[in-house]
Each structure stands twice: as structure tokens, then as C-alpha cells.
Motif scaffolding. Structure first.
Motif, PDB file in Angstrom:
ATOM      1  N   ASN A 165     -29.937  16.219   7.894  1.00 48.85           N
ATOM      2  CA  ASN A 165     -28.982  15.314   7.263  1.00 48.85           C
ATOM      3  C   ASN A 165     -28.053  16.038   6.293  1.00 48.85           C
ATOM      4  OD1 ASN A 165     -28.055  12.547   6.683  1.00 48.85           O
ATOM      5  ND2 ASN A 165     -28.942  12.888   4.654  1.00 48.85           N
ATOM      6  N   GLU A 166     -28.377  17.290   5.952  1.00 54.27           N
ATOM      7  CA  GLU A 166     -27.605  18.023   4.944  1.00 54.27           C
ATOM      8  C   GLU A 166     -26.454  18.827   5.536  1.00 54.27           C
ATOM      9  OE1 GLU A 166     -30.149  20.351   2.446  1.00 54.27           O
ATOM     10  OE2 GLU A 166     -31.614  18.751   2.229  1.00 54.27           O
ATOM     11  N   ALA A 167     -26.326  18.855   6.856  1.00 51.32           N
ATOM     12  CA  ALA A 167     -25.220  19.549   7.528  1.00 51.32           C
ATOM     13  C   ALA A 167     -24.228  18.507   8.025  1.00 51.32           C
ATOM     14  CB  ALA A 167     -25.744  20.392   8.683  1.00 51.32           C
ATOM     15  N   LYS A 168     -23.002  18.545   7.522  1.00 52.82           N
ATOM     16  CA  LYS A 168     -22.006  17.538   7.849  1.00 52.82           C
ATOM     17  C   LYS A 168     -20.921  18.114   8.760  1.00 52.82           C
ATOM     18  CE  LYS A 168     -23.818  14.249   5.391  1.00 52.82           C
ATOM     19  NZ  LYS A 168     -24.397  13.043   6.021  1.00 52.82           N
ATOM     20  N   THR A 169     -20.335  17.240   9.582  1.00 54.39           N
ATOM     21  CA  THR A 169     -19.287  17.613  10.522  1.00 54.39           C
ATOM     22  C   THR A 169     -17.965  16.983  10.106  1.00 54.39           C
ATOM     23  OG1 THR A 169     -20.885  17.786  12.334  1.00 54.39           O
ATOM     24  CG2 THR A 169     -18.570  17.539  12.940  1.00 54.39           C
ATOM     25  N   PHE A 170     -16.884  17.779  10.157  1.00 52.87           N
ATOM     26  CA  PHE A 170     -15.540  17.302   9.834  1.00 52.87           C
ATOM     27  C   PHE A 170     -14.610  17.638  10.997  1.00 52.87           C
ATOM     28  CE2 PHE A 170     -17.771  18.287   5.971  1.00 52.87           C
ATOM     29  CZ  PHE A 170     -17.418  17.299   5.067  1.00 52.87           C
ATOM     30  N   ILE A 171     -13.786  16.687  11.387  1.00 51.58           N
ATOM     31  CA  ILE A 171     -12.756  16.916  12.405  1.00 51.58           C
ATOM     32  C   ILE A 171     -11.402  16.759  11.742  1.00 51.58           C
ATOM     33  CG2 ILE A 171     -11.711  16.071  14.542  1.00 51.58           C
ATOM     34  CD1 ILE A 171     -14.429  15.290  15.521  1.00 51.58           C
ATOM     35  N   ASP A 172     -10.594  17.819  11.792  1.00 54.78           N
ATOM     36  CA  ASP A 172      -9.295  17.849  11.126  1.00 54.78           C
ATOM     37  C   ASP A 172      -9.420  17.416   9.666  1.00 54.78           C
ATOM     38  OD1 ASP A 172      -7.944  18.786  13.365  1.00 54.78           O
ATOM     39  OD2 ASP A 172      -7.635  16.767  14.157  1.00 54.78           O
ATOM     40  N   GLY A 173     -10.493  17.887   9.023  1.00 53.25           N
ATOM     41  CA  GLY A 173     -10.720  17.628   7.606  1.00 53.25           C
ATOM     42  C   GLY A 173     -11.364  16.306   7.286  1.00 53.25           C
ATOM     43  N   ASN A 403     -20.270   0.972   4.860  1.00 56.08           N
ATOM     44  CA  ASN A 403     -21.055  -0.259   4.832  1.00 56.08           C
ATOM     45  C   ASN A 403     -22.254  -0.084   5.750  1.00 56.08           C
ATOM     46  OD1 ASN A 403     -17.998  -1.226   4.488  1.00 56.08           O
ATOM     47  ND2 ASN A 403     -19.338  -2.645   3.393  1.00 56.08           N
ATOM     48  N   TYR A 404     -23.433  -0.348   5.210  1.00 53.96           N
ATOM     49  CA  TYR A 404     -24.670  -0.176   5.978  1.00 53.96           C
ATOM     50  C   TYR A 404     -25.468  -1.480   5.944  1.00 53.96           C
ATOM     51  CZ  TYR A 404     -29.322   1.402   7.316  1.00 53.96           C
ATOM     52  OH  TYR A 404     -30.536   1.535   7.937  1.00 53.96           O
ATOM     53  N   GLU A 405     -26.047  -1.818   7.106  1.00 55.95           N
ATOM     54  CA  GLU A 405     -26.885  -3.023   7.184  1.00 55.95           C
ATOM     55  C   GLU A 405     -28.016  -2.787   8.176  1.00 55.95           C
ATOM     56  OE1 GLU A 405     -26.152  -7.776   7.503  1.00 55.95           O
ATOM     57  OE2 GLU A 405     -25.198  -6.555   9.058  1.00 55.95           O
ATOM     58  N   ASN A 487     -29.670   7.276   4.465  1.00 55.58           N
ATOM     59  CA  ASN A 487     -29.571   5.812   4.519  1.00 55.58           C
ATOM     60  C   ASN A 487     -30.932   5.137   4.451  1.00 55.58           C
ATOM     61  OD1 ASN A 487     -26.811   6.019   4.754  1.00 55.58           O
ATOM     62  ND2 ASN A 487     -26.765   5.676   6.964  1.00 55.58           N
ATOM     63  N   THR A 488     -31.947   5.750   5.059  1.00 57.02           N
ATOM     64  CA  THR A 488     -33.283   5.141   5.066  1.00 57.02           C
ATOM     65  C   THR A 488     -33.864   5.023   3.659  1.00 57.02           C
ATOM     66  OG1 THR A 488     -34.299   7.312   5.435  1.00 57.02           O
ATOM     67  CG2 THR A 488     -33.765   5.996   7.380  1.00 57.02           C
ATOM     68  N   LEU A 489     -33.349   5.817   2.712  1.00 58.76           N
ATOM     69  CA  LEU A 489     -33.814   5.771   1.330  1.00 58.76           C
ATOM     70  C   LEU A 489     -32.909   4.907   0.467  1.00 58.76           C
ATOM     71  CD1 LEU A 489     -34.586   9.587   1.023  1.00 58.76           C
ATOM     72  CD2 LEU A 489     -36.232   7.759   1.476  1.00 58.76           C
ATOM     73  N   VAL A 490     -31.605   5.037   0.627  1.00 56.52           N
ATOM     74  CA  VAL A 490     -30.660   4.270  -0.185  1.00 56.52           C
ATOM     75  C   VAL A 490     -30.775   2.781   0.103  1.00 56.52           C
ATOM     76  CG1 VAL A 490     -28.209   3.943  -0.739  1.00 56.52           C
ATOM     77  CG2 VAL A 490     -29.098   6.230  -0.317  1.00 56.52           C
ATOM     78  N   ARG A 491     -31.101   2.410   1.331  1.00 55.40           N
ATOM     79  CA  ARG A 491     -31.223   0.984   1.647  1.00 55.40           C
ATOM     80  C   ARG A 491     -32.389   0.343   0.890  1.00 55.40           C
ATOM     81  NH1 ARG A 491     -33.081   2.162   7.864  1.00 55.40           N
ATOM     82  NH2 ARG A 491     -35.332   2.381   7.514  1.00 55.40           N
ATOM     83  N   ILE A 492     -33.333   1.151   0.408  1.00 54.40           N
ATOM     84  CA  ILE A 492     -34.458   0.639  -0.372  1.00 54.40           C
ATOM     85  C   ILE A 492     -34.118   0.604  -1.859  1.00 54.40           C
ATOM     86  CG2 ILE A 492     -36.862   1.096  -1.037  1.00 54.40           C
ATOM     87  CD1 ILE A 492     -37.225   2.362   1.728  1.00 54.40           C
ATOM     88  N   ASN A 493     -33.432   1.639  -2.342  1.00 50.01           N
ATOM     89  CA  ASN A 493     -33.080   1.723  -3.759  1.00 50.01           C
ATOM     90  C   ASN A 493     -31.624   2.161  -3.877  1.00 50.01           C
ATOM     91  OD1 ASN A 493     -32.768   2.209  -6.460  1.00 50.01           O
ATOM     92  ND2 ASN A 493     -34.555   3.542  -6.679  1.00 50.01           N
TER      93      ASN A 493
END
Length: 717
Positions: A165-173, A403-405, A487-493
Motif C-alpha cells: 500500500n506504500e507504493a503509489k502510481t501516478f499517470i501524467d502526475g 469517498n469510501y463506503e 482504507n481498512t483501518l481508516v474506515r474504523i477510526n
């Protein structure tokens, strides 16, 4: 004649008297004399060259205001207005070194970049597509580079002690949410984007630009292609499905559309699987792109992708194989990216864009229905340019809204949901300061405001590089990075603070004659990692911490052996964390101490074939055995994989492609899972986490229809 001599004497005496002597010394910025510099009066024939010590002297009969011009290769021209009035003039000339893009030092600590050939590229899109075992997956190919770890049951990028989860992808910034396709438990996922979409790839394992936020360990930055030059139709007949694509090019733009159907069910019917499939994965994917040049220097790009996939399996109890549970997943994904780039003048340009991501996982777990939906919008504008010949500036602003649900529809009729909304506003600025062709410093900072925790943060980043020779340099990078927890953690707290990391990186690199040697060492310090309070996964705080340190080697050579390109990489990793349910600092289960890869590619002209082989080795990874009183002290066997691919071109526009992973058939084990209850003997039963099948075989026929019969799909395979 008696009058001629007096007149001649008067004229020559006047000329001698009206001459002006100009003298001085030419030095560089360190005060050393510059020999053979050209010293002239502009728009005249008067001048000289400096001697071995940089001194110069000449005379001129010109009068009035003139410009003294001093020129020397590799330095900026020196110009100074002087007044010639028959009086000696002494001038001290200090030349400033001219920064040459081809010769100047580059920031390389933590980064593997490939875009502009003049900048001595290391890794290109074609490298990704033709790496055996990667099956044209970007993450799969990057996992052969130092700093990455082979986590076979995931397939994602795990970088320097960081999880996937700590490696992020960017397309054209622009940030891509959910860049991987869904996969069954303990089977590797694939990236959603194919390498042939991109003209440039920058993979940074740390210390990256202040432009890129919400990435704790790594930034994969992909620069999409500009307009296509040729109209063509591509057809793929695959062992697991098929695809068709068409590109239409016009004078200043192009459009491409592709549809792909993948059905692995017939393949799984032939090859024995360790997974109890009810319905093997099936997916339908479509993508399209429009690229249009605007004005003299601008370009607008729009890219869209949709994917619908599904599968269903039975998961069996560890204690009783006959007890099984249904897991059925349907995934819907949408991604839209619009970007622009425009030169404002000779020194400045603006770029930016807007990206939208939608993903929904509709899962049936036993008898319960769980629907997880995430939507996100990311907008960014960046200005880049030169403040002077020695200072380049990049600054910009961005906003990310998510937005996450997660909805639960339980079999007993109960329903509930977990939701959160996050808005991150950020600004960034950094300057490249060239002290000379040998020394450059990049200094910058990123400022963020996070609506979830209602806090403002500032993260400094700095890199310094010094050129030690014509083909070598050393680099150092430092930076602070932060990222919202999973997300699995933030949705709890919702009140969880972002997790943080500090990067310290020291790098040496030598690039000469298509050979690259690179050695890098690093230290990462983690803070504010999420931790379970008293082991309760529903009670969370930011009390966790950790570290990662190591050393890495990389060697690439595509010159010494004819028609051959190969690279060798090795990484040593020492890391521990105290986070989640860990009782104390321990090595996380995804981390292996030793990672080694050899990639080999060879083109045989006689049989019109390109052959590729990749060998990967990873030392054993820790796992937790609840039957032991020591946490995470178990160790899996080592991981080993030898993969092979073959591209045969019977005709220029026709390719037959074959690939096979794990040729030697090693039974790689990624860990063990345990029962939650003890058996009659007081022992927790276990089973290994293994590959779904020992090998994966792939075959395809790729046809390209175009006026140019030499065009084919080899760069895409």
C-alpha cells in the motif's frame, strides 16, 4: 615633398597618441586563470586571447562607448560596456560556467528514470514488456530491480521494507487509486495499465520529488505517450482470450481504442489448480485515448479505462477440508485522466490535469454480501521553468478528494455501513540549483492540509548530487513523507493520523557505453504507524514505529555481448516494525533479507526470434506460528523462479509469442495460515500458502494491419 614628412609625422603621432590600452585577467569562478579565452571589442577587429595564466592585453584606436566581449567554451559570455578615451583600462573578468544539460550532474538517489535518451536512461517501457516472467506487467518487471521484494502471493510493489500500500502510481502526475486488478486470495494481481501506453517511466524507491504526496515508500511515475504517427489495427489471439485495437492518426493528433476479453476458465480446466474454483476469472476491459496538439507547443491528452471482472471460489476450513465457504467477487472499475501541457515562453511551461477513479467490489462471503466502493478525484496544476541559467523552479498546487463506503448486508437481515470522506489540499515547490556542471542541489517542501484529522503539515525534501568523473556521480537525498493509513483501518477510526517515514539515501552511479553500475544504501525511519490497542483490531491508534535499512547493487550491460542485453540486481534488507497486532518490533511477514535477480535478453537474427530469461531468488520470509512462544520467528523456504519467453517473427507484422513462468517447477511457499482454534492435541492446525499452480503458460498470436508493414506489437509484449 618637404611638407609630406611633417604631415606624416603629425598623423602617426596623433594615431599613436589616440590608442587605448586594454588589459586584465580572465578567471573562472574559483579564481583560476582561464587560458586562450577570446577577448574582443564587439563589432570590431580589435582583440586578443588570454595567455596561460589568463592575462590579456591589446590596444585599439576606437573611441567612445563599446562592449568588451569575452568568450570561452563551456562558460557564459562575458559582456561589459567600456568608454574608450585614450586612457588605459584594466578589467577583471570572471567567467561563469555554462550548465550543459547533456553534461550536467543529475539527481539519481532513489530513482530509476527512463524517458529522455539524452539523460542516459536506465529502464524503458520496452524493458518492462520483454522481461521474462513479468508477462508485460509493470510491477512484475520492476520487481527485478534493487529495492523491491518478490511477494509472489500479491504481485504488487513492495519497496524497502514498505508494504504494497506504500507504493503509489501516478499517470501524467495524477494519482491512480487502485492501480491493480482484483485477484483471488494468495494469487498475484496485475497492474491495470500496460507499458506500451507510456513513453517514460520513473520508478523511485525513495527521496522523490515534493510534487508526489501520499506515498510513504515509493512513487511510480508514468508519462503517457504523445500522439501516434501511424494508423494501425492490432489483433491479439491469446490462450486466455483475445483483444483488438485500432489507432487512427491525423496531422496533429490521434485516437486509439481497445477492447479485451479474458477468460481463464478453459486454461484452468487443463492445468491443475490448488484453488477450488467455482468460476475462474473472466474480465472485459475497454480503453481509449485521444491526443491532440494545440497551438505551437501544447498538447491535450484524454485517457479512459473500464473493466468488469468476476470470479468465485470455495475456501476450505484448515481443520476440515469438507467444510467450505463461498467467496464470490464482482469488480467494476472506471478511470478517466485528462492532462495538458503548454509552453508559456522559452523559459516556462505549465502542465496539469484531472483524474477520476471509481472502483466497486461486490463480494459474497459465505452468506453475507459486502459491497466496497471508493471514488476519487485528483486535480493538479504545475509551473516549471528557469529563474536563471543556474536555478530551475517547479511549483504547483493540487487537491485530492476521496469517498469510501463499505456496506454490509448480512444473512440475518442486519445492515450497516462504514464510510469516510477525505479531502487533501496541497502545495509544493522545489528548486534545482546548479552550482556548476558538477554540483546540483534540489531543495523543496510539500505542505498539506488533511480534512480527516484537520491538521496542516510541512514536509521538507532535499537532494544533492556531485559529478565525480565524466561518467560517474554520487547523490544524497533526504525527505519526510506521509500517507493516510489503509482504507481498512481508516474506515474504523477516522481520526487516525497519517503514517510517516523519513528517508536517508546515499547513491553512487557510473554510466558509460551502455553499461550501468549502481550502488545505493539507505535508512528509513517510520513513525505514527497504526497499531491495535491491546490487540483489538477495532481499537486503533498511531503508536506504531519501525525502521528499514539496507544496501543495493545494480549492473546492466547491453554492449559487451552481441545482440544481448542483461542486468543483475541484489538487495539486502534489514527491517522491523511494531504495528497492527505486533507485540513488539519484529520483521514483517512480507520482508525478506536477500533479493537477487538476473534478466537476460537475446535476439537471434537467423531465426527471427527474441529470447528472454529471468531468474529470481528471495530468501525465506518470516511468519507467525501460534504454536510457538516467539512472534513471527518462523521462516519459509527460499523463493526461486526461472521464467522464459520467446517472440518469433515469421513476418514483420506477425508475432508468435510464448512464455512460461517457473520452468523448474519449484513449489514456492509464501507463508502459512493457522486455524483459530486448537485441535484435540492442543495444536493449531496449519497449511502452506502456495502458488495457485506450479507454472503459468501463455501463448499468443499478434497481428498488426497498417500501411507500414514493418510495424508490429513486439514492444507491447
Amino acid at each position: 615633398m618637404k611638407l609630406f614628412y611633417p604631415i606624416l609625422f603629425v598623423l602617426t603621432s596623433t594615431a599613436a597618441y589616440s590608442q587605448t590600452r586594454i588589459s586584465g585577467k580572465v578567471t573562472d569562478e574559483r579564481g583560476a586563470g582561464v587560458p586562450l579565452a577570446n577577448v574582443i571589442l564587439a563589432d570590431t577587429y580589435d582583440g586578443t586571447s588570454s595567455d596561460a595564466d589568463g592575462n590579456f592585453e591589446f590596444t585599439t584606436t576606437e573611441t567612445g562607448t563599446h562592449v568588451l566581449l569575452v568568450k570561452f567554451v563551456g562558460y557564459k559570455d562575458f559582456q561589459k560596456e567600456i568608454i574608450l578615451a585614450n586612457k588605459p583600462i584594466t578589467i577583471q573578468v570572471s567567467l561563469e560556467e555554462m550548465i550543459n544539460e547533456l553534461e550536467a550532474v543529475m539527481i539519481t538517489a532513489g530513482a530509476f528514470a527512463a524517458s529522455d535518451e539524452s539523460r542516459r536512461t536506465i529502464f524503458k517501457a520496452l524493458d518492462i514488456a520483454t522481461t521474462a516472467g513479468a508477462t508485460a506487467d509493470i510491477a512484475g518487471a520492476l520487481n527485478t530491480l534493487p529495492g523491491t521484494q518478490k511477494v509472489g502471493e500479491s504481485g504488487r510493489l513492495f519497496v524497502r521494507g514498505g508494504d504494497g500500500n506504500e507504493a503509489k502510481t501516478f499517470i501524467d502526475g495524477l494519482l491512480v487509486l487502485n492501480p491493480y486488478s482484483p485477484s483471488a486470495p494468495n494469487t498475484p494481481s496485475r497492474g491495470r495499465f500496460l507499458p506500451f501506453m507510456f513513453k517514460g517511466t520513473s520508478f523511485s524507491t525513495g527521496g522523490y520529488s515534493a510534487e508526489y504526496g501520499q506515498a510513504l515508500s515509493s512513487a511510480l511515475v508514468l508519462d503517457s505517450k504523445d500522439k501516434s504517427e501511424t494508423s494501425r489495427t492490432d489483433i491479439g489471439i491469446l490462450s486466455v482470450g483475445g483483444d483488438i485495437a485500432h489507432t487512427q492518426a491525423w496531422e496533429r493528433g490521434s485516437a486509439i481504442g481497445k477492447i479485451q476479453y479474458t477468460n481463464i476458465r478453459p486454461y484452468f480446466g487443463l492445468i491443475n489448480q490448488r484453488i477450488d474454483w467455482i468460476d475462474a476469472p473472466v474480465s472485459l476491459e475497454g480503453s481509449g485515448a485521444v491526443r491532440q496538439e494545440v497551438g505551437k507547443t501544447g498538447i491535450v491528452k484524454v485517457y479512459g479505462n473500464f473493466n468488469h471482472s468476476s470470479y468465485a471460489i470455495y475456501q476450505h476450513s484448515i481443520d476440515d477440508y469438507n467444510t467450505k465457504f463461498l467467496y464470490d467477487l464482482t469488480n467494476n472499475y472506471r478511470y478517466l485522466n485528462g492532462s495538458y501541457k503548454q509552453a508559456l515562453n522559452d523559459r516556462w511551461m505549465v502542465r496539469g490535469g484531472l483524474a477520476y477513479t471509481y472502483q466497486q467490489n461486490d463480494a459474497i462471503v459465505d452468506q453475507d454480501n459486502i459491497v466496497e466502493t471508493e471514488k476519487g478525484i485528483h486535480g493538479k496544476t504545475v509551473f516549471e521553468g528557469s529563474l536563471s541559467d543556474k536555478v530551475e523552479l517547479k511549483t504547483g498546487a493540487e487537491i485530492l478528494q476521496r469517498n469510501y463506503e463499505q456496506q454490509f448486508h448480512l444473512h440475518d437481515g442486519n445492515q450497516y455501513a462504514r464510510t469516510f470522506e477525505e479531502v487533501i489540499s496541497a502545495g509544493f515547490a522545489e528548486a534545482d540549483i546548479y552550482a556548476s556542471n558538477k554540483l546540483v542541489t534540489r531543495a523543496g517542501a510539500r505542505i498539506e492540509y488533511n480534512s480527516l484529522v484537520q491538521k496542516l503539515s510541512i514536509d521538507p525534501r532535499i537532494s544533492v548530487a556531485y559529478k565525480t568523473g565524466s561518467y560517474s556521480q554520487v547523490s544524497f537525498a533526504y525527505g519526510k513523507f506521509r500517507q493516510t493509513a489503509n482504507n481498512t483501518l481508516v474506515r474504523i477510526n477516522h481520526a487516525l493520523a497519517p503514517e510517516k517515514a523519513e528517508h536517508f539515501i546515499l547513491n553512487y552511479q557510473h554510466v558509460e557505453n551502455n553499461r550501468t553500475f549502481r550502488i545505493e544504501t539507505y535508512y528509513k525511519n517510520y513513525n505514527d504507524l497504526v497499531k491495535y490497542v491491546n490487540g483489538d483490531p477495532l481499537t486503533l491508534n498511531n503508536a506504531g514505529s519501525g525502521y528499514a535499512k539496507g544496501i543495493e547493487f545494480f549492473w546492466r550491460d547491453n554492449r559487451s555481448l552481441r545482440n544481448t542485453d542483461y542486468w543483475i540486481s541484489y538487495s539486502y534488507l534489514d527491517t522491523k516494525r511494531n504495528y497492527l497486532n505486533f507485540p513488539y518490533k519484529a520483521v514483517p511477514s512480507f520482508a525478506s533479507a536477500h533479493n537477487f535477480s538476473v534478466v537476460y535478453k537475446y535476439f537471434i537474427s537467423a531465426i527471427k526470434s527474441q529470447l528472454g530469461a529471468t531468474y529470481s531468488y528471495t530468501s525465506g520470509r518470516p511468519y507467525n506460528n501460534p504454536n510457538s512462544d516467539q512472534f513471527n520467528r518462523g521462516k519459509t523456504p527460499y523463493y526461486s523462479d526461472l521464467s522464459f519467453n520467446w517472440s518469433y517473427l515469421p513476418k514483420p507484422h506477425l508475432i508468435v509469442y510464448l512464455s512460461c513462468t517457473n520452468l523448474l517447477g519449484r513449489n514456492n511457499i509464501f507463508g502459512y495460515e493457522y486455524s483459530t482454534v486448537k485441535n484435540a492435541d492442543g495444536i493449531y492446525n496449519s497449511r502452506p500458502l502456495q502458488q495457485a499452480a506450479t507454472r503459468f503458460l501463455f501463448a499468443g498470436i499478434f497481428i498488426t494491419l497498417s500501411k507500414d508493414k514493418s510495424i508490429n506489437q513486439l514492444p507491447n509484449l
